[in-house]
Scaffold this motif. Structure first.
Motif, PDB file in Angstrom:
ATOM      1  N   ILE A  50       0.853  -1.185   0.000  1.00  0.00           N
ATOM      2  CA  ILE A  50       0.000   0.000   0.000  1.00  0.00           C
ATOM      3  C   ILE A  50       0.890   1.236   0.000  1.00  0.00           C
ATOM      4  N   ILE A  51       1.902   1.195   0.871  1.00  0.00           N
ATOM      5  CA  ILE A  51       2.883   2.277   0.986  1.00  0.00           C
ATOM      6  C   ILE A  51       4.200   1.639   1.418  1.00  0.00           C
ATOM      7  N   ASP A  52       5.270   2.154   0.904  1.00  0.00           N
ATOM      8  CA  ASP A  52       6.589   1.681   1.307  1.00  0.00           C
ATOM      9  C   ASP A  52       6.779   2.013   2.792  1.00  0.00           C
ATOM     10  N   LEU A  53       7.089   1.008   3.606  1.00  0.00           N
ATOM     11  CA  LEU A  53       7.211   1.228   5.051  1.00  0.00           C
ATOM     12  C   LEU A  53       8.334   2.196   5.406  1.00  0.00           C
ATOM     13  N   GLY A  54       9.358   2.281   4.582  1.00  0.00           N
ATOM     14  CA  GLY A  54      10.424   3.251   4.821  1.00  0.00           C
ATOM     15  C   GLY A  54       9.920   4.678   4.675  1.00  0.00           C
ATOM     16  N   ILE A  55       9.114   4.923   3.657  1.00  0.00           N
ATOM     17  CA  ILE A  55       8.515   6.251   3.448  1.00  0.00           C
ATOM     18  C   ILE A  55       7.555   6.568   4.583  1.00  0.00           C
ATOM     19  N   PHE A  56       6.751   5.587   4.959  1.00  0.00           N
ATOM     20  CA  PHE A  56       5.787   5.746   6.047  1.00  0.00           C
ATOM     21  C   PHE A  56       6.518   6.100   7.348  1.00  0.00           C
ATOM     22  N   GLU A  57       7.576   5.358   7.642  1.00  0.00           N
ATOM     23  CA  GLU A  57       8.349   5.588   8.864  1.00  0.00           C
ATOM     24  C   GLU A  57       8.962   6.986   8.892  1.00  0.00           C
ATOM     25  N   ARG A  58       9.524   7.440   7.770  1.00  0.00           N
ATOM     26  CA  ARG A  58      10.127   8.781   7.719  1.00  0.00           C
ATOM     27  C   ARG A  58       9.083   9.870   7.945  1.00  0.00           C
ATOM     28  N   ALA A  59       7.902   9.714   7.375  1.00  0.00           N
ATOM     29  CA  ALA A  59       6.836  10.703   7.562  1.00  0.00           C
ATOM     30  C   ALA A  59       6.427  10.787   9.027  1.00  0.00           C
ATOM     31  N   LEU A  60       6.294   9.654   9.674  1.00  0.00           N
ATOM     32  CA  LEU A  60       5.919   9.646  11.080  1.00  0.00           C
ATOM     33  C   LEU A  60       7.040  10.172  11.966  1.00  0.00           C
ATOM     34  N   GLN A  61       8.274   9.886  11.610  1.00  0.00           N
ATOM     35  CA  GLN A  61       9.404  10.390  12.394  1.00  0.00           C
ATOM     36  C   GLN A  61       9.457  11.913  12.348  1.00  0.00           C
ATOM     37  N   GLU A  62       9.196  12.483  11.188  1.00  0.00           N
ATOM     38  CA  GLU A  62       9.180  13.949  11.079  1.00  0.00           C
ATOM     39  C   GLU A  62       8.062  14.548  11.934  1.00  0.00           C
TER      40      GLU A  62
END
Length: 120
Positions: A50-62
């Motif tokens: 659905i979404i790349d977990l790396g991209i998801f993680e970076r968005a949440l970290q920000e």
């Protein structure tokens, strides 16, 4: 259709204006929060995600870095530091990166409080 969620925790302080003024609400006080961000969609046929977990993680970290160990009253784009405004703030931060964002939930586990924002 699938839903994928990630969570992050943050601690922050604030004051609060209330209809019923109490001395404790006007004093600086803090809470431990947990945010859950949920995306919904069909997996991409090529990646299977659905979404790349790396991209998801970076968005949440920000988003987390913008809230953790902050005095929320000083965030210009938050408004009063309510759970409602925190949920909408997290939405605004992650929505540009997280296609299929469907809800953001803010938890204050110590008091059992929860607020869900569905966007729009």
């Amino acid at each position: 259709m699938f839903e994928l969620s990630k969570q992050f925790r943050f601690d922050a302080a604030h004051t609060l204006q209330r209809e019923i003024e109490t001395e404790s609400s006007r004093r600086i006080h803090g809470h431990s929060y947990r945010a859950e961000v949920v995306v919904r969609g069909a997996p991409d046929p090529i990646t299977g995600m659905i979404i790349d977990l790396g991209i998801f993680e970076r968005a949440l970290q920000e988003a987390r870095e913008g809230l953790d160990h902050r005095f929320l009253d000083e965030l210009n784009d938050l408004g009063p530091a309510t759970m409602e405004n925190l949920a909408a703030w997290v939405w605004r931060k992650v929505e540009p990166v997280c296609k299929g964002l469907c809800r953001v939930v803010i938890y204050r586990d110590a008091s059992g409080d929860t607020c869900t924002y569905f966007g729009g």
